[in-house]
Enzyme design. Sequence first.
Site: not given
Length: 707
Positions: A584, A597
């Site tokens: 990501s 996260y």
Amino acid sequence: MSVSASTNFKHVSYLWDEAKAASLAGDEVALLIYRSNLLGADLRLTNYGGGNTSCKVMSTDPLTGKQTEVMWVKGSGGDLGTLKKSGLAALYVERLRALENIYRGIEFEDEMVELFNHCIFDLSSKAPSIDTPLHGFLPFKHIDHLHPDAAIAIAAAKDGKKITQELFNGTIGWVEWQRPGFDLGLKLRQCLNENPGIRGIMLGSHGLFTWGDTAYESYINTLEVIERCAAYLEENYGKKRPVFGGARSQPAPKEIRLQQAAALAPVLRGLCSGYTRMVGHFTDDDRVLQFINSNDLDRLAPMGTSCPDHFLRTKISPLVLNLQPTEDLSDVAKLKEKLAPQFDAYRKMYADYYNTCKHPNSPAMRDANPVVILYPGIGMFTFSKDKQTARVAAEFYINAINVMKGAEAVSEYTSLPRQEAFNIEYWLLEEAKLQRMPKPKPLSGRIALITGSAGGIGKAIAKRFADEGACVVINDNDAGRLEAAKADFGKGYSSDVFATAVLDVTSSADIRNAFKTAALAFGGVDLVVNCAGLSISKPIEEHTEKDWDLLYDVLVKGQFLVTQAGVEIMRKQDIGGDVLNIVSKNALMSGPNNAGYGSAKAAQLHLSRLNAAELGKDRIRVNVVNPDAVIADSKIWEGAWAEGRAKAYGIKVEELPGFYAKRTLLNEVILPEDIASACFAFVGGLLNKSTGNVLNVDGGVATAFVR
């Protein structure tokens, strides 16, 4: 459907539907296709891609306006079970037969194939096959040429001609083995002329010709002849001696067979892939187990097959492994040390066969590795350029087992002489056919396991890889979602392209099972894509320990465990591989409400670098794709994550796609297919010397630039 006819057959399937046939009445070509599809639907009658059928009809000659006889016959390639009109060749019968006037003899056989093109009636039809004259020189309106195991068992028996004569009281003719071609067509005509009134012809070691004046008469005649052959074999099984000389040993229990096969398949795949990367197939079919555990295995297996169709798919003979069913396969180095000499001996045998039988104009020797590998007590492996070809090779070898079983029951099995086998395998016309085959797709021969591939990014990657030629293992921790993905893939891809497994990346047992699925279905794995994920967006004060553990278990530990299991198989294969990690932009960019996260993504990214540094020596590349805001079909965006991100940015959930697009340099919405394209860029062949790299696919987020 005729009930009386359907109940007369025990060894073949009577599938004729009178209503369906009546709807095709008057269209002999449509009836030919219908009959062909029925024959191809029963593998006891013919094998995939094998055999050919024909009909002769009167048509208007577009050049003269007069009626002329036209033969429609299955063209080069194709399969009876799926045959359509586009798969037929249409030729002027008179012109085809007139070629006899310029035929120069069997030494010039191959030049006749080009001349078939001068006989074409329908210019849009398929190219004629080498078997065209076999149909053309017989006068019957409908003809079936099949390779039924029961008939070939008699055709390949030492006393096959005598058995055929006695079994059918002279109503089936016999033509000795000869390579298909123009001369064989003349031999069939001669056999008919010398035996008027016969209902068919047996081709020694090859197959069966049967016929009729209508499509139905040909169909019934074909079924009746094959039924009689099969019944005769059944009557004789075990009479003379036990089948295959009786059992030498018993097969291992089913669970052990699958365990051993999954452990061994990647090693075999690696040993078979020195020439080109192979895909595997495994079967422990009862017919295979009976043969590989028999006393006659060592005598019959080296003889090879008889029917040319079998031989072309399975090679000169199988490799029978010298391994015990209970062999400890855990020490891979020791296992390879034991297997390597066996493969070397096979390759030498094949090279000797080539060098002994080759002609001055023979094509260069092809891959010397075995196609069929038999593991006594466990089962049969087959390896080829793709899954379908490997599976079909297994089906053909089972056909060969059936033939050996039948021939041994009534006489003694005989295989094609080595020189005849070579002349088929390295036939210049076969070589030309191989050269005309489409160029392999970039991922042909590759096997991919993509975690979380039942939806979103993972599903897009799986579809892209499948489109590019790969076999894929689709998986998800949600069984319902996986079933939906399986149904979706089934609409666009054959079952030879994909397999499925329930996979929770936090479960070591699930991971083992998923890679076991890959090994049993395809022979191993080349591409591991860590895509499974979840997202939790909360301020630090609301983040729980459970949230933290879940994020790190799925994203970091899951990536580690899946990579570890994939690398174990890749090392067994020793042909390199790729690990792609879908991370990501959050691995590089800081943002609010994202401690768990974002830090887990950063861990994934650095773990990728560490793996790249460690696995280079194994020719295993590890690369990263960093997406951002891929919302379409994403399970992550169905719940609290979207709400959390919207809250963090002070906007509504429905405004997120536009918000994310506007903050990028390219002002683009990122789709799952964009990530799939990036993954293909890494593994498609242009970046084979790239590892440890990061490719951002986020529309351009400056704060997430790597440098």
